[in-house]
Design a protein around this motif. Structure first.
Motif, short mmCIF file in Angstrom:
data_model
loop_
_atom_site.label_atom_id
_atom_site.label_comp_id
_atom_site.label_asym_id
_atom_site.label_seq_id
_atom_site.Cartn_x
_atom_site.Cartn_y
_atom_site.Cartn_z
N ALA A 109 51.68 51.62 57.94
CA ALA A 109 50.93 52.23 56.84
C ALA A 109 50.12 51.20 56.08
O ALA A 109 48.95 51.44 55.72
N LEU A 110 50.71 50.03 55.83
CA LEU A 110 49.98 48.96 55.16
C LEU A 110 48.81 48.49 56.02
O LEU A 110 47.74 48.15 55.50
N GLY A 111 49.02 48.49 57.35
CA GLY A 111 47.90 48.17 58.24
C GLY A 111 46.77 49.17 58.12
O GLY A 111 45.60 48.79 58.16
N GLY A 112 47.12 50.46 57.95
CA GLY A 112 46.08 51.46 57.73
C GLY A 112 45.31 51.20 56.45
O GLY A 112 44.09 51.37 56.40
N GLY A 113 46.01 50.77 55.41
CA GLY A 113 45.33 50.44 54.16
C GLY A 113 44.40 49.26 54.33
O GLY A 113 43.28 49.24 53.79
N MET A 114 44.84 48.24 55.08
CA MET A 114 43.99 47.09 55.33
C MET A 114 42.74 47.48 56.10
O MET A 114 41.63 47.04 55.81
N MET A 115 42.90 48.34 57.12
CA MET A 115 41.76 48.77 57.91
C MET A 115 40.79 49.62 57.10
O MET A 115 39.58 49.61 57.34
N THR A 116 41.31 50.38 56.14
CA THR A 116 40.44 51.13 55.23
C THR A 116 39.54 50.19 54.46
O THR A 116 38.32 50.37 54.40
N TRP A 117 40.14 49.18 53.86
CA TRP A 117 39.38 48.18 53.10
C TRP A 117 38.41 47.42 54.00
O TRP A 117 37.26 47.18 53.64
N ARG A 118 38.87 47.05 55.19
CA ARG A 118 38.04 46.28 56.13
C ARG A 118 36.83 47.08 56.59
O ARG A 118 35.72 46.54 56.75
N ALA A 119 37.02 48.39 56.80
CA ALA A 119 35.90 49.23 57.21
C ALA A 119 34.84 49.31 56.11
O ALA A 119 33.64 49.27 56.36
#
Length: 366
Positions: free
Chosen positions: A79-89
């Motif tokens: 889930a934290l990885g999903g948050g990071m990818m949201t920010w990265r996108a």
């Protein structure tokens, strides 16, 4: 006297040096000291969050099996990885695509600042670490502040759908919160977002962003956010299955319960990481499926597993980025990391970050 060519157009200098090895700012001893102090303070508050409720946490963990706790932790990391990818996108769509490992370090280490009282520490940390990769501060700030409403809007939408699907009556007491969904949907329109960002930068006397947010970038970020909520739901479901409820609807309900309690917690910006507020909201949301004692246990266990997940992600990202930077292993230093965006696929799938506009000034990764 040096003669200035009339062919050189006059204009404002870029706000930050372009990304790349030669242009990226180097870390001074003072900057390193500040980063170490930030980590020590953040880790101290994170430890205090666990120690202050240790008796309750120990009692709650005693009711759970180690496989359930491990599964919950793995889901939190996802889930934290999903948050990071949201920010990265979002960062890539704004013009600064970062490779995975440097992006993970900036995001996860910066996120430790949420345990320090006040709401400015994560963004300040991300701005500082992003600057070492050639990302302009205004672009880092814009990506950070855009991530919050993206997660809030997607969280409210996900919670409304999942709670209604799993247990319709459980969403009724929170109908007033879901009124924000159409407001946030309008706010997600890139033309609205770009206008707001432009207005804010003008008021601060800063240069406008070189690259506006696109609908494709916003949809990519929303997709990663929804995946993140799904993983958070599995994290909570692993705990709930140990405390009594069973069946496939529990996993669906868990997604909505966690998303709603997180959204309620994030609205209290002065509390470190929504501490306390999210747990109170989770106890209330879990009332239809758990008694009060079990709901408190679930909320406390969820909080501690998330703290552990933050530490695991920050440590793993820091080690991965440091290993990449060790000479002789084919890696690069912090200033060169942004130059590998094309080699590692840029940012999230479909964000269109690495493209023909790499050479534009203002901190594009090249």
């Amino acid at each position: 006297m040096t003669r200035v060519s009339a062919d050189v157009p006059a204009g404002p200098a870029p706000e930050e040096p372009a990304a790349g090895g030669a242009g990226a700012p180097r870390s001074s001893p003072l900057r390193k000291l500040v980063r170490v102090a930030f980590l020590v303070v953040a880790l101290g508050f994170g430890t205090w969050a666990v120690a202050s409720q240790w008796d309750e946490v120990r009692a709650g963990f005693a009711l759970l099996s180690w496989p359930a706790l491990l599964l919950s932790l793995v889901a939190v990391v996802a889930a934290l990885g999903g948050g990071m990818m949201t920010w990265r996108a979002l960062l890539a769509d704004l013009g600064s695509p970062l490779p995975l490992r440097p992006a993970a370090k900036v995001f996860f280490v910066g996120q430790l600042g949420k345990y320090i009282p006040g709401s400015v520490w994560p963004v300040l940390a991300q701005m500082e670490m992003g600057r070492a990769l050639g990302v302009p501060r205004t672009r880092s700030a814009a990506a950070f502040f855009l991530t919050m409403p993206v997660q809030l809007g997607s969280g409210l939408l996900v919670s409304a759908v999942t709670l209604l699907a799993a247990l319709p009556g459980s969403a009724a007491p929170y109908a007033w919160v879901f009124l924000l969904v159409p407001v946030l949907a309008v706010a997600f329109e890139p033309r609205v977002v770009n206008a707001v960002i432009g207005f804010g930068l003008r008021r601060l006397g800063r240069l406008p962003l070189e690259r506006p947010l696109t609908r494709r970038g916003m949809l990519t970020a929303l997709g990663w956010a929804v995946l993140g909520w799904s993983a958070y739901g599995l994290h909570l479901a692993a705990v709930l299955y140990e405390l009594g409820p069973s069946g496939p609807s529990v996993a669906v309900f868990s997604i909505g319960a966690f998303a709603l309690s997180w959204c309620l917690g994030i609205m209290t910006f002065v509390v470190p990481a929504g501490a306390g507020v999210r747990e109170v909201a989770m106890v209330a949301v879990l009332a239809p499926v758990l008694d009060r004692g079990s709901a408190i246990t679930a909320a406390l266990c969820s909080r501690i597993v998330i703290v552990l997940g933050d530490l695991v992600c920050a440590g793993a990202a820091g080690l991965a980025a440091r290993r990449r930077a060790v000479p002789g292993r084919g890696g690069s230093g912090p200033g060169e990391a942004a130059g590998e965006a094309a080699g590692e696929g840029g940012a999230a799938p479909g964000d269109g970050g690495a493209g023909p506009e790499r050479g534009r000034p203002g901190g594009e990764a090249v």
